[in-house]
Design a protein around this motif. Sequence first.
Motif, PDB file in Angstrom:
ATOM      1  N   GLU A   7       0.831  -1.202   0.000  1.00 22.80           N
ATOM      2  CA  GLU A   7       0.000   0.000   0.000  1.00 22.80           C
ATOM      3  C   GLU A   7       0.868   1.255   0.000  1.00 22.80           C
ATOM      4  O   GLU A   7       0.603   2.199  -0.744  1.00 22.80           O
ATOM      5  CB  GLU A   7      -0.928   0.006   1.222  1.00 22.80           C
ATOM      6  CG  GLU A   7      -2.013  -1.038   1.163  1.00 22.80           C
ATOM      7  CD  GLU A   7      -2.773  -1.175   2.464  1.00 22.80           C
ATOM      8  OE1 GLU A   7      -3.992  -1.407   2.388  1.00 22.80           O
ATOM      9  OE2 GLU A   7      -2.171  -1.068   3.552  1.00 22.80           O
ATOM     10  N   LEU A   8       1.910   1.248   0.833  1.00 19.65           N
ATOM     11  CA  LEU A   8       2.783   2.424   0.923  1.00 19.65           C
ATOM     12  C   LEU A   8       3.533   2.686  -0.377  1.00 19.65           C
ATOM     13  O   LEU A   8       3.666   3.827  -0.799  1.00 19.65           O
ATOM     14  CB  LEU A   8       3.771   2.260   2.077  1.00 19.65           C
ATOM     15  CG  LEU A   8       3.179   2.365   3.475  1.00 19.65           C
ATOM     16  CD1 LEU A   8       4.220   2.016   4.529  1.00 19.65           C
ATOM     17  CD2 LEU A   8       2.614   3.752   3.724  1.00 19.65           C
ATOM     18  N   VAL A   9       4.029   1.638  -1.020  1.00 16.67           N
ATOM     19  CA  VAL A   9       4.764   1.833  -2.278  1.00 16.67           C
ATOM     20  C   VAL A   9       3.842   2.432  -3.340  1.00 16.67           C
ATOM     21  O   VAL A   9       4.266   3.246  -4.148  1.00 16.67           O
ATOM     22  CB  VAL A   9       5.456   0.542  -2.764  1.00 16.67           C
ATOM     23  CG1 VAL A   9       4.488  -0.439  -3.399  1.00 16.67           C
ATOM     24  CG2 VAL A   9       6.575   0.859  -3.748  1.00 16.67           C
ATOM     25  N   ASN A  10       2.588   2.062  -3.321  1.00 19.77           N
ATOM     26  CA  ASN A  10       1.647   2.588  -4.305  1.00 19.77           C
ATOM     27  C   ASN A  10       1.176   4.002  -3.986  1.00 19.77           C
ATOM     28  O   ASN A  10       0.599   4.666  -4.848  1.00 19.77           O
ATOM     29  CB  ASN A  10       0.458   1.644  -4.459  1.00 19.77           C
ATOM     30  CG  ASN A  10       0.846   0.417  -5.231  1.00 19.77           C
ATOM     31  OD1 ASN A  10       1.453   0.514  -6.298  1.00 19.77           O
ATOM     32  ND2 ASN A  10       0.531  -0.752  -4.705  1.00 19.77           N
ATOM     33  N   GLU A  11       1.437   4.467  -2.780  1.00 17.06           N
ATOM     34  CA  GLU A  11       1.069   5.824  -2.387  1.00 17.06           C
ATOM     35  C   GLU A  11       2.202   6.828  -2.595  1.00 17.06           C
ATOM     36  O   GLU A  11       2.005   8.026  -2.419  1.00 17.06           O
ATOM     37  CB  GLU A  11       0.632   5.846  -0.921  1.00 17.06           C
ATOM     38  CG  GLU A  11      -0.677   5.117  -0.687  1.00 17.06           C
ATOM     39  CD  GLU A  11      -1.071   5.097   0.777  1.00 17.06           C
ATOM     40  OE1 GLU A  11      -0.334   5.645   1.628  1.00 17.06           O
ATOM     41  OE2 GLU A  11      -2.127   4.521   1.075  1.00 17.06           O
TER      42      GLU A  11
END
Length: 83
Positions: A7-11
């Motif tokens: 999730e963080l990498v995609n944000e």
Amino acid sequence: MQKTLFELVNEVQDEESFIVFLSALSKDRQACPDEWQHDSIESFLEAAADWSQESVNGLTHYEKPDNSWKRCAQIMYMGKFYE
């Protein structure tokens, strides 16, 4: 609820969110070393570089983002898994 690395990498959109991701990546390595394919920084960086070369034009299930911060985060993230 804590966000996953995925999730963080995609944000990641900018320097600030990239730093948040790097911090989470470091904590993940400390908390879950058995989930990482690589035991040394050298092998991790080699895997990240290999994946970045492989995906420079995108892949079947991967579209390379235009955002450089997100691309860098994805390269680091894939260093965790790529063999």
